[in-house]
Design an enzyme around this catalytic site. Structure first.
Site: not given
Lengths: 277, 308
Positions: B56-57, B216, B218, B249, B258
């Site tokens: 997803r992300d 979460h 990055h 990003c 990520n």
């Protein structure tokens, strides 16, 4: 998205862009290619030696040591290993034989009041032997420290270490050597360097080796990265509120310079995020 | 130099090469030197749940549109790695009925700790977004569908800069209070460091138990694993990551996004923490998706292993 950074880029100076973009306040904040080092004398004599900056050089044997002194070196380093196989393959002699050579070098250096730093490679793993026991690292470090090295840099040569193995190794070494005489030299081959450095800091180590732009790949894993990037290290230390005396923007500029010169992309994530903003 | 790895490569199977090269033992999660201390005595959680957000992300932030059957194959591969949570996709709609109709058994809502980010990203203020989420989460709970809450910009915002820990706590509390079972605190632009992570978590943990929190992170500034380590040291045991570090990003062109699941697992294995996830299988899924989207992996573990 990202409107503010673009507007900032058009209106402000480069330094301010970096400052805004990097969330930092205003306070100051190998198996090597021997051909690359062939110009050692020229480099030593050519650089401008700034006050307050030390410029150590690697001297694996007495001959190298004398040449270094003749070229103006005021600090030297010797490179040992915690792995017999690595020692044999890298410098063509056993750990014991290498210690005898280093002892000559370090003794001579001390007679001339030249400080000597000791490196211990493969402190968290060896490309030939695999796991290296913390006890072996301690044994070699103690030997180097005992012969007069003022500081021992413990190197995760192939970057396989993790915060777990870093902690176990340091706990063992620190039984024999005070943290003030230790440094960590982490490679980022598996992306673990900053986490490993963080653990070392938490355990009282306050000397960290790094390379601007993360220069230097890994000779044991083609395409993999090597040294941890100085920019990324400084970013973390600044965020932790730790004083380094180093100006991140200036380091980034030096990194940008050398990457262009060797025609490679930087390995520093901070640089990647900032120069492409 | 590096003679043994080459010889190994010629003689042994691929799996064994990885095993030798990655200094990881034979068990699924990665057994280690038996002489090591247990995770408990080091103050770290015993088990860490990895929430895989790559499909997803990760894919959402990749330029190449991935064909549907590739996505399905990718997710199917991930399902066989031991990962217990794989974020599949997003239905961006305040009407959540389509998700349920499509078979969703868990949902997530995305808040932000920054007003500017909230307005620019989802076109409403934090307060307005919370009201919408409350509807969604309440309905989900009525149908026994768990809801996860995300808080973006937990360690900094691309528009506002610094975000106070208090604001993060306020938004997290709201999401937790409306019934989200877990709050994932996101360092959306990767500007956080172990220092800011610690301060933020200390504040949030005054109101929400660590067992209901996730991080979460990055890796835009290379800080992700160090930040995750600090979170683990503070008792958090749920970590989001994306295989191959998929997803750049959007705020810093060319920068990474990520944190890579492979690199995370490598660290957790090294710390002796149980994840239930097989690193080699994750690496294979990563290799698959990178070829599919025609990009180099962002995972250093993968780079070191596939090029050995």
């Amino acid at each position: 998205m990202g409107n503010v950074p673009s507007a900032v880029k058009h209106c402000l100076s480069y330094q301010q862009l970096l400052r805004e973009h990097l969330w930092i306040g205003d306070s100051v904040a190998g198996a090597l290619d021997p051909a690359q080092m062939a110009d050692h004398t020229e480099v030593m004599k050519g650089i401008h030696k700034y006050p307050g900056v030390r410029y150590p050089v690697l001297t694996p044997n007495l001959q190298g040591f004398h040449h270094a002194v003749a070229a103006g070196a005021t600090e030297i380093a010797v490179f040992g290993a915690a792995s017999e196989s690595f020692s044999k393959k890298n410098i063509n002699c056993s750990i014991e034989e290498s210690m005898e050579k280093f002892e000559e070098v370090v003794k001579s250096a001390r007679h001339m009041n030249i400080p000597a730093r000791g490196y211990v490679s493969c402190a968290l793993g060896c490309p030939y032997e695999g796991n290296i026991t913390p006890q072996k690292v301690t044994e070699v470090s103690k030997r180097l420290y005992g012969m007069g090295c003022y500081e021992i840099s413990l190197g995760d040569t192939i970057g396989v270490g993790t915060p777990g193995s870093m902690k176990r190794m340091l706990e063992n070494v620190m039984k024999e050597i005070p943290p003030s005489a230790l440094a960590v030299h982490c490679h980022d081959t598996y992306g673990q360097a900053l986490a490993n450095i963080l653990v070392a800091l938490q355990m009282g180590i306050n000397v960290v080796d790094s390379a601007v732009s993360g220069l230097g790949g890994c000779p044991y894993a083609k395409g993999a990265s090597g040294n941890v990037a100085t920019e990324d290290l400084i970013y973390m230390l600044n965020g932790l509120g730790l004083n380094t005396g180093v100006n991140l923007y200036k380091v980034m500029e030096a990194g940008d310079f050398i990457c262009k010169a060797v025609n490679k992309t930087t390995n520093s994530k901070v640089a990647q995020a900032s120069f492409n903003a």
